[in-house]
Scaffold this active site. Structure first.
Site, PDB file in Angstrom:
ATOM      1  CE  LYS A 131      -1.965  -1.220   3.932  1.00 52.56           C
ATOM      2  NZ  LYS A 131      -1.287  -2.503   4.230  1.00 52.56           N
ATOM      3  NE  ARG A 161      -4.555  -1.210   9.700  1.00 49.64           N
ATOM      4  CZ  ARG A 161      -3.467  -0.673   9.173  1.00 49.64           C
ATOM      5  NH1 ARG A 161      -3.394   0.611   8.942  1.00 49.64           N
ATOM      6  NH2 ARG A 161      -2.439  -1.435   8.861  1.00 49.64           N
ATOM      7  NE  ARG A 187       7.924  -2.488   6.361  1.00 52.04           N
ATOM      8  CZ  ARG A 187       6.607  -2.425   6.465  1.00 52.04           C
ATOM      9  NH1 ARG A 187       5.910  -1.831   5.519  1.00 52.04           N
ATOM     10  NH2 ARG A 187       6.007  -2.957   7.491  1.00 52.04           N
ATOM     11  NE  ARG A 190       6.356  -0.280   9.906  1.00 51.91           N
ATOM     12  CZ  ARG A 190       5.259  -0.258   9.163  1.00 51.91           C
ATOM     13  NH1 ARG A 190       5.259   0.382   8.007  1.00 51.91           N
ATOM     14  NH2 ARG A 190       4.182  -0.883   9.544  1.00 51.91           N
ATOM     15  NE  ARG A 210       2.216  -4.898  10.979  1.00 49.22           N
ATOM     16  CZ  ARG A 210       3.313  -4.765  10.241  1.00 49.22           C
ATOM     17  NH1 ARG A 210       4.474  -5.252  10.673  1.00 49.22           N
ATOM     18  NH2 ARG A 210       3.265  -4.143   9.092  1.00 49.22           N
TER      19      ARG A 210
END
Ligand code: AP5
Length: 223
Positions: free
Chosen positions: A13, A88, A127, A160, A171
């Site tokens: 996203k 969400r 990431r 992160r 998540r």
């Protein structure tokens, strides 16, 4: 054009949203980024929200909607904007509809990025982000030119806090239990456009452009 970027953690996203910003010149509003910035600034709200997001849990609706309401009222959102990571929950979606109606506008499209679970975990585990300018990389798919240094500002890249293996599992569960039900909400309203997003970022962006051009044509060329 008012666009929602929808999909599980790691679906791309943020990556695709940044490309739409370059293309359409409208701002991207990422609630996740807002929370990370507020936590880094040490504000009480930022520190409260960090208790949730660092563990992979959704931040309570009442905190999120207040932030979004204020942000979308800003002058740079008048020609449209991209929502990345909001709404969400069904409560957030209903509140957003009300906020937009209050401004005399409405959502144009919800882009739903579909990616296999194995690929999501691979993307999140690899990431790296720049704590200084927010640029996002991936150790294999999108590496920086100089190892572990941001291409844009030269800052050292970091992982992160919520990309730990435990938070990734939480998540994905939060997405399945609380966010995925929104797919039916937007399908019923005729706003949902699903994009197959397992392959490379350029191919995915080709599909994004195609969908947005179709939506734009449906509105008589309005962007
Ligand atoms: P948020 O920051 O929104 O995180 P997220 O939804 O978990 O999504 P990500 O940012 O992890 O993934 P992405 O889909 O943007 O993928 P990306 O482009 O980075 O939210 C963080 C937290 O804040 C939430 O968990 C929650 O606690 C809280 N929060 C935020 N909004 C909230 C709300 N509305 N309500 C309640 N709580 C809220 O890509 C991932 C990686 O893959 C990158 O390394 C990238 O380089 C790579 N990649 C991207 N595309 C490709 C591709 N096509 N091929 C290969 N690699 C790719």
């Amino acid at each position: 054009m008012i666009i929602v970027m929808f999909g599980p953690p790691g679906a791309g996203k943020g990556t695709q949203g940044a490309r739409i910003v370059q293309w359409l010149g409208i701002p991207k509003i990422s609630t996740g980024e807002m929370f990370r910035d507020l936590a880094a600034a040490g504000t009480p709200l930022g520190l409260e929200a960090r208790n949730y997001w660092s563990a992979g849990q959704l931040v309570p609706d009442e905190i999120v909607v207040g932030l979004v309401k204020e942000r979308i009222a800003a002058p740079d959102c008048r020609s449209g904007f991209i929502l990345d990571g909001f709404p969400r929950t069904v409560t957030q979606a209903e509140t957003l509809d009300g906020m937009l109606a209050g401004q005399g506008s409405a959502l144009d499209v919800v882009l739903n990025f579909e990616v296999d679970k194995q690929e999501l975990v691979r993307r999140l585990s690899g990431r790296r982000t720049c704590p200084n300018c927010g640029a996002t990389y991936h150790v294999d798919a999108l590496p920086p030119q100089r190892e572990n240094l941001c291409d844009h500002c030269g800052h050292t890249l970091a992982r992160r806090a919520d990309d730990s293996p435990e938070s990734i599992i939480t998540r994905l569960e939060e997405y399945r239990g609380k966010t995925a039900p929104l797919l039916a909400y937007y399908e019923q309203r005729g706003l949902l456009r699903t994009i197959e997003a397992n392959d490379d970022p350029d191919s995915v962006f080709g599909r994004v452009r195609q969908v947005l051009e179709e939506v734009g044509r449906g509105q008589g060329g309005r962007r």
